[in-house]
Scaffold this motif. Structure first.
Motif, mmCIF file in Angstrom:
data_model
loop_
_atom_site.group_PDB
_atom_site.id
_atom_site.type_symbol
_atom_site.label_atom_id
_atom_site.label_comp_id
_atom_site.label_asym_id
_atom_site.label_seq_id
_atom_site.Cartn_x
_atom_site.Cartn_y
_atom_site.Cartn_z
ATOM 1 N N HIS A 188 -47.949 -21.159 -12.516
ATOM 2 C CA HIS A 188 -48.666 -20.882 -13.756
ATOM 3 C C HIS A 188 -48.736 -19.394 -14.043
ATOM 4 O O HIS A 188 -49.091 -18.980 -15.125
ATOM 5 C CB HIS A 188 -50.080 -21.488 -13.724
ATOM 6 C CG HIS A 188 -50.847 -21.153 -12.485
ATOM 7 N ND1 HIS A 188 -50.650 -21.769 -11.286
ATOM 8 C CD2 HIS A 188 -51.824 -20.247 -12.263
ATOM 9 C CE1 HIS A 188 -51.483 -21.286 -10.373
ATOM 10 N NE2 HIS A 188 -52.190 -20.354 -10.946
ATOM 11 N N HIS A 189 -48.364 -18.589 -13.048
ATOM 12 C CA HIS A 189 -48.256 -17.148 -13.312
ATOM 13 C C HIS A 189 -46.842 -16.811 -13.767
ATOM 14 O O HIS A 189 -46.648 -15.979 -14.620
ATOM 15 C CB HIS A 189 -48.624 -16.339 -12.067
ATOM 16 C CG HIS A 189 -50.034 -16.578 -11.645
ATOM 17 N ND1 HIS A 189 -51.106 -16.186 -12.391
ATOM 18 C CD2 HIS A 189 -50.549 -17.190 -10.547
ATOM 19 C CE1 HIS A 189 -52.241 -16.525 -11.780
ATOM 20 N NE2 HIS A 189 -51.921 -17.132 -10.656
ATOM 21 N N GLY A 190 -45.873 -17.463 -13.126
ATOM 22 C CA GLY A 190 -44.521 -17.465 -13.658
ATOM 23 C C GLY A 190 -43.707 -16.211 -13.438
ATOM 24 O O GLY A 190 -44.199 -15.102 -13.419
ATOM 25 N N HIS A 191 -42.409 -16.404 -13.300
ATOM 26 C CA HIS A 191 -41.442 -15.320 -13.289
ATOM 27 C C HIS A 191 -40.235 -15.792 -14.066
ATOM 28 O O HIS A 191 -39.660 -16.813 -13.800
ATOM 29 C CB HIS A 191 -41.024 -14.949 -11.850
ATOM 30 C CG HIS A 191 -42.158 -14.388 -11.059
ATOM 31 N ND1 HIS A 191 -42.643 -13.125 -11.247
ATOM 32 C CD2 HIS A 191 -42.934 -14.929 -10.095
ATOM 33 C CE1 HIS A 191 -43.658 -12.904 -10.416
ATOM 34 N NE2 HIS A 191 -43.842 -13.998 -9.709
ATOM 35 N N ARG A 239 -50.619 -23.196 -17.055
ATOM 36 C CA ARG A 239 -51.853 -22.399 -16.969
ATOM 37 C C ARG A 239 -53.028 -23.183 -17.553
ATOM 38 O O ARG A 239 -54.128 -23.188 -16.980
ATOM 39 C CB ARG A 239 -51.643 -21.093 -17.730
ATOM 40 C CG ARG A 239 -52.802 -20.115 -17.665
ATOM 41 C CD ARG A 239 -52.482 -18.886 -18.480
ATOM 42 N NE ARG A 239 -53.637 -18.035 -18.637
ATOM 43 C CZ ARG A 239 -53.831 -17.214 -19.663
ATOM 44 N NH1 ARG A 239 -52.926 -17.148 -20.625
ATOM 45 N NH2 ARG A 239 -54.903 -16.457 -19.745
ATOM 46 N N ARG A 259 -45.342 -16.144 -17.919
ATOM 47 C CA ARG A 259 -46.290 -17.191 -17.547
ATOM 48 C C ARG A 259 -46.015 -18.478 -18.313
ATOM 49 O O ARG A 259 -45.685 -18.459 -19.500
ATOM 50 C CB ARG A 259 -47.728 -16.737 -17.832
ATOM 51 C CG ARG A 259 -48.224 -15.629 -16.926
ATOM 52 C CD ARG A 259 -49.614 -15.172 -17.333
ATOM 53 N NE ARG A 259 -49.599 -14.573 -18.663
ATOM 54 C CZ ARG A 259 -50.691 -14.156 -19.289
ATOM 55 N NH1 ARG A 259 -51.875 -14.282 -18.722
ATOM 56 N NH2 ARG A 259 -50.615 -13.610 -20.491
ATOM 57 N N ASP A 260 -46.150 -19.590 -17.609
ATOM 58 C CA ASP A 260 -46.052 -20.907 -18.220
ATOM 59 C C ASP A 260 -47.456 -21.280 -18.685
ATOM 60 O O ASP A 260 -48.298 -21.711 -17.893
ATOM 61 C CB ASP A 260 -45.521 -21.910 -17.185
ATOM 62 C CG ASP A 260 -45.302 -23.288 -17.777
ATOM 63 O OD1 ASP A 260 -45.950 -23.609 -18.792
ATOM 64 O OD2 ASP A 260 -44.500 -24.058 -17.208
ATOM 65 N N HIS A 261 -47.726 -21.114 -19.983
ATOM 66 C CA HIS A 261 -49.075 -21.328 -20.489
ATOM 67 C C HIS A 261 -49.456 -22.808 -20.504
ATOM 68 O O HIS A 261 -50.649 -23.140 -20.539
ATOM 69 C CB HIS A 261 -49.216 -20.722 -21.886
ATOM 70 C CG HIS A 261 -49.157 -19.232 -21.886
ATOM 71 N ND1 HIS A 261 -50.105 -18.454 -21.255
ATOM 72 C CD2 HIS A 261 -48.249 -18.365 -22.417
ATOM 73 C CE1 HIS A 261 -49.803 -17.174 -21.411
ATOM 74 N NE2 HIS A 261 -48.676 -17.096 -22.111
ATOM 75 N N PRO A 294 -41.184 -18.994 -21.646
ATOM 76 C CA PRO A 294 -41.594 -18.251 -20.447
ATOM 77 C C PRO A 294 -40.449 -17.429 -19.857
ATOM 78 O O PRO A 294 -39.427 -17.971 -19.442
ATOM 79 C CB PRO A 294 -42.017 -19.368 -19.479
ATOM 80 C CG PRO A 294 -42.368 -20.520 -20.351
ATOM 81 C CD PRO A 294 -41.429 -20.448 -21.511
ATOM 82 N N ASP A 338 -43.813 -11.489 -20.556
ATOM 83 C CA ASP A 338 -44.786 -12.489 -20.143
ATOM 84 C C ASP A 338 -44.026 -13.744 -19.744
ATOM 85 O O ASP A 338 -43.566 -14.506 -20.597
ATOM 86 C CB ASP A 338 -45.751 -12.790 -21.296
ATOM 87 C CG ASP A 338 -46.798 -13.821 -20.925
ATOM 88 O OD1 ASP A 338 -46.853 -14.212 -19.732
ATOM 89 O OD2 ASP A 338 -47.568 -14.229 -21.815
#
Length: 420
Positions: free
Chosen positions: A156-159, A286, A281-283, A378, A279
């Motif tokens: 959920h923070h993602g790269h 999240r 991140r996978d909202h 993402p 950004d």
């Protein structure tokens, strides 16, 4: 003034801008739905069998929990199945943000309902069946902890990743690309170190020129005076040094090209993953994660309030815990609404990538007259670039080649104006 266009990254490229962990997150979300649904059935059936209204109520609450997860799961599934659907002009990468925005609205409504119920109980206290309420809250907490564990793992923070267009740079660790303006062309020299020992890579960023490995050398001169000469070999459309670059990567590099000698300075940045401010991140994940964490936080507060009320007679602790929980959930939902809403209306994702693009164009001696950067999904950015150049041989493909070095810039449309 001449104007001409070129297709972004060549003909036939795809528009799949899903997050790096999309498939894994989809499976996790469906697993949480299965867990919540099972718990819901157990509580409702148990409540009916044992005549416990509290169990039935918590089972119904668990159904809303599963429903919120269903939004996330369906968004993942739909985005994956329609990733190549031409009706989605820039792919389905934003469906997760739309689902995240929807879940954030639901979280905000839940916060309002909890707050309203808590205030009502302050004004008109109701009897509490501690024998049933405390165990149910504890079981709910365990389910939320299990759900959070299933959803966790950093996704959920993602790269993000480079969408397969970046052949020169790839997934570098704090990649520093240096540009050399020589004659009517520009060359790019970078340090590549993704899964391999660090090596130099160099290529010409304009058409009609193919560097020969025999004509290129790089000599590094370190602060202590030690120097090392690197020779190159051909690898697809760039040259790569035949020997690795020792740490640290802090030195002056003297680059010998057919058009002359040039000096560059490289600084040590460590091995920090550079997303150019993207950004990733996978909202959607999240939002799902926030939902279970918010539910867990409320469960903890409820347990504290119930135990305090039972032990010390502090009946007011139960509604107070509800108000605190409502504020916590409202704060999380506001942040999620703000972030996902900005993406849905294509607010600029910051200046980092725009500055990279502007710097590359100006280093080439051209003028950037218009630039739009926005998030496609993402870890993926799109850009529309308008450039004025005095070089007649520079077509749009020249700028595609120049800009694809930037990780995460997954879709570029270029407009070129020739100014004699």
């Amino acid at each position: 003034m001449n104007r001409f266009y070129d297709a972004p990254f060549g003909i036939g490229h795809d528009h799949v801008f899903l997050g790096e962990g999309h498939d894994k997150n989809e499976r996790k979300t469906w697993a949480v739905i299965a867990l919540c649904s099972l718990m819901m059935i157990v509580e409702i059936v148990g409540g009916k069998l044992f005549g416990s209204l509290a169990l039935v109520a918590d089972g119904l609450h668990m159904s809303t929990h599963a429903g919120a997860m269903l939004i996330a799961a369906l968004a993942y599934t739909y985005a994956r199945k329609h990733a190549n659907d031409p009706r989605f002009v820039f792919g389905t990468g934003k469906l997760g943000d739309l689902a995240g925005f929807t879940s954030a609205i639901i979280l905000a409504m839940i916060a309002l309902l909890i707050g309203y119920e808590a205030i009502a109980r302050f004004l008109s206290p109701v009897p509490i069946h501690f024998g049933e309420a405390i165990p149910i809250a504890a079981v709910g907490l365990l389910v939320n902890i299990a759900s959070a564990w299933l959803l966790n793992g950093g996704d959920h923070h993602g790269h993000g990743h480079s969408h397969g267009h970046n052949e020169l740079v790839g997934h570098e660790h704090k990649e520093e690309v240096q540009h050399i303006k020589a004659g009517s062309g520009v060359y790019a020299l970078s340090i590549f170190e993704d899964g391999v020992p660090p090596v130099f890579r160099i290529r010409a960023l304009f058409e009609g020129v193919e560097l020969s490995a025999q004509d290129v050398t790089v000599t590094t001169i370190r602060p202590n005076g030690k120097f090392q000469v690197f020779k190159f070999a051909r690898s697809t459309d760039f040259l790569e040094s035949t020997t690795a670059i020792p740490e640290p990567h802090a030195f002056r590099a003297v680059v010998m090209l057919p058009v002359g000698e040039h000096s560059l300075t490289f600084e040590e940045h460590g091995h920090v993953h550079d997303d150019y401010g993207i950004d990733a991140r996978d909202h959607n994940m999240r939002a799902a994660y926030f939902h279970v964490i918010a539910d867990a936080a409320v469960s903890v507060l409820v347990i504290i309030g119930l135990i305090s009320a039972k032990t010390f007679g502090w009946v007011w602790m139960d509604p107070l815990a509800g108000i605190i929980g409502a504020f916590v959930i409202a704060n999380w939902s506001f942040g999620l609404i703000r972030d996902t809403g900005a993406i849905l209306v294509d607010i600029s994702p910051g200046d980092s990538m725009a500055n990279k693009v502007r710097g590359a164009v100006e280093t080439a001696g051209d003028k950037l007259v218009d630039l739009h950067v926005w998030r496609l999904g993402p870890g993926h950015l799109g850009a529309v670039v308008s450039v004025i150049t005095h070089e007649p041989q520079r077509g749009a493909s020249f700028y595609h080649t120049m800009l694809r070095q930037f990780k995460g810039l997954s879709h570029i449309s270029v407009e070129v104006h020739l100014q004699p």
